[in-house]
Write an enzyme that holds these catalytic residues in place. Sequence first.
Site, short mmCIF file in Angstrom:
data_model
loop_
_atom_site.label_atom_id
_atom_site.label_comp_id
_atom_site.label_asym_id
_atom_site.label_seq_id
_atom_site.Cartn_x
_atom_site.Cartn_y
_atom_site.Cartn_z
N LYS A 171 57.41 33.07 36.24
CA LYS A 171 57.23 33.32 37.72
C LYS A 171 58.42 32.60 38.59
O LYS A 171 58.72 33.04 39.49
CB LYS A 171 55.95 33.02 38.30
CG LYS A 171 54.60 34.04 37.66
CD LYS A 171 53.33 33.73 37.99
CE LYS A 171 52.44 34.40 37.50
NZ LYS A 171 51.02 34.15 37.83
N LYS A 218 53.51 43.68 30.43
CA LYS A 218 52.14 43.58 30.85
C LYS A 218 52.02 44.56 31.77
O LYS A 218 52.56 44.65 32.95
CB LYS A 218 51.35 42.52 30.85
CG LYS A 218 50.05 42.74 31.12
CD LYS A 218 49.39 41.37 31.61
CE LYS A 218 49.77 40.61 32.73
NZ LYS A 218 48.96 39.55 33.18
N LYS A 226 48.92 43.78 37.88
CA LYS A 226 48.53 43.94 39.22
C LYS A 226 49.58 43.58 40.31
O LYS A 226 49.59 44.12 41.41
CB LYS A 226 47.09 43.78 39.42
CG LYS A 226 46.80 42.17 39.59
CD LYS A 226 45.56 42.05 39.92
CE LYS A 226 45.06 40.37 39.60
NZ LYS A 226 45.28 40.03 38.55
#
Length: 353
Positions: free
Chosen positions: A112, A197, A200
Site C-alpha cells: 500500500k 486478489k 474492494k
Amino acid sequence: MTRVFSGVKPTGHLTLGNYLGAMRQWVTVDQHRAESLFCIVDLHALTVDHDPARVCRLSRQAATLLLAAGLDPELCTVFVQSHVDEHARLSYVLECVATDGEMRRMIQYKEKAARERARGGSVRLSLLTYPVLMAADILAYGADEVPVGDDQAQHVELTRDLAVRFNQRYGYTFVVPRATLPKVGARVMNLQDPLSKMGKSDDSGPGIVYLLDEPDVVRKKVMRAVTDSGREVVYDREARPGLANLLEILASCTGGNPSELSGVYESYGALKKDTAEAVVEVLRPVQERHKELCADPGYVEGVLRDGAERARAMARPTVDAAYRAIGLLPATSDPVGVDTGAVGGEVVLNAAR
C-alpha cells in the site's frame, strides 16, 4: 465457549471475494458454533486518503450487507469499530509493545505504501501502525479464532506475537488467538488479473464482482474473465491461474471440488457460463434481503447500537486489565484517597486502602 472475531473494512463496495472468502463462513458456521463478533472496522479506512461521506456511507452499506448475508443479531454481535472506544484505547498500549521493524515488515504496508508513493501521495503514519489496531480489535475481546483470508494471516501472527510478549512482560492478560482459513474460496482473485486478489478497494471494476451487481453485470464480468493459453480445462493454480480462479469460484458457489469440476468441461465458454449462473444464484438472496433492510434503516441502526453495547461490555474488562498490567493508574469515581493538603507544594495521593 469459543469466541470468534472478524471484521470488514469500509473502503469499497463488498465483493464476491469478501462473501466467498469470509462472510458466508461467518453466516453458515461461525455464528452457530461460537460466541461471534463481526465488526465494521471503519477506523482502518482512515489510513489512506478518503472521502469522509463515502466512508460513512460504505460503513452503513457493509453493515446492511452483513445482515443481508444472514448474520443474526440474536446469534452474534454486529457493530461498528469506532462506536467502541476500547479499540483505540488498547491500540496505543499495544504500540508500546510492538516494534518499528515489525510494522515495516508487514506485506500489506509495503504494497500500500508503494502504491501511495507511486501516485505522488504521502504515506500516513496510521498506515504503518494499523496492524496494531487490528491486534487490538482481536485481543480486546479475548478471541480464540480469527476467520480471515490468507492475505491477512500475517496480521494474525503479529497479534499472537504481541499477545505473548505482553503476557510475558506484564502478566497474563490476553488470549492468544489463531487464524482460521476456509478450505475453498479463501482468496478469490480478480477476473481480469488472476494473480491479484479481488479487492474492494481496487479500481479495476471489470475484474471485480460486487455483491450488489445486477445479474447481467455479473454475467458480463464472468464471461469476459481472463483465462490462459491452451484449450484444455485443467485445475493448475500455478500454470493456469485464470482457469483455477474460475474453477474455485464455481466450486465455492456449488459446493464442488475444483479438480473434479475441471474434468466436467471441454471448453472455457461452458465453464464461464456455468460459473456466471452459479454466482448470480449465490448473490440473489443477499440482494433481495438487502433491499428489504434498506427499506427499514431503523432496524440496522438498532442492531449496531445494541451490538456496540454488548461489544463494549465484553472488551472493557480486558482493556482495563491491560492498562493496570502495563502500569497505568486506574480511573475510579472513588479515587485512591486524595489528600488535598499540600506537602512541599505537591498533592499527596494516598494509595492505601
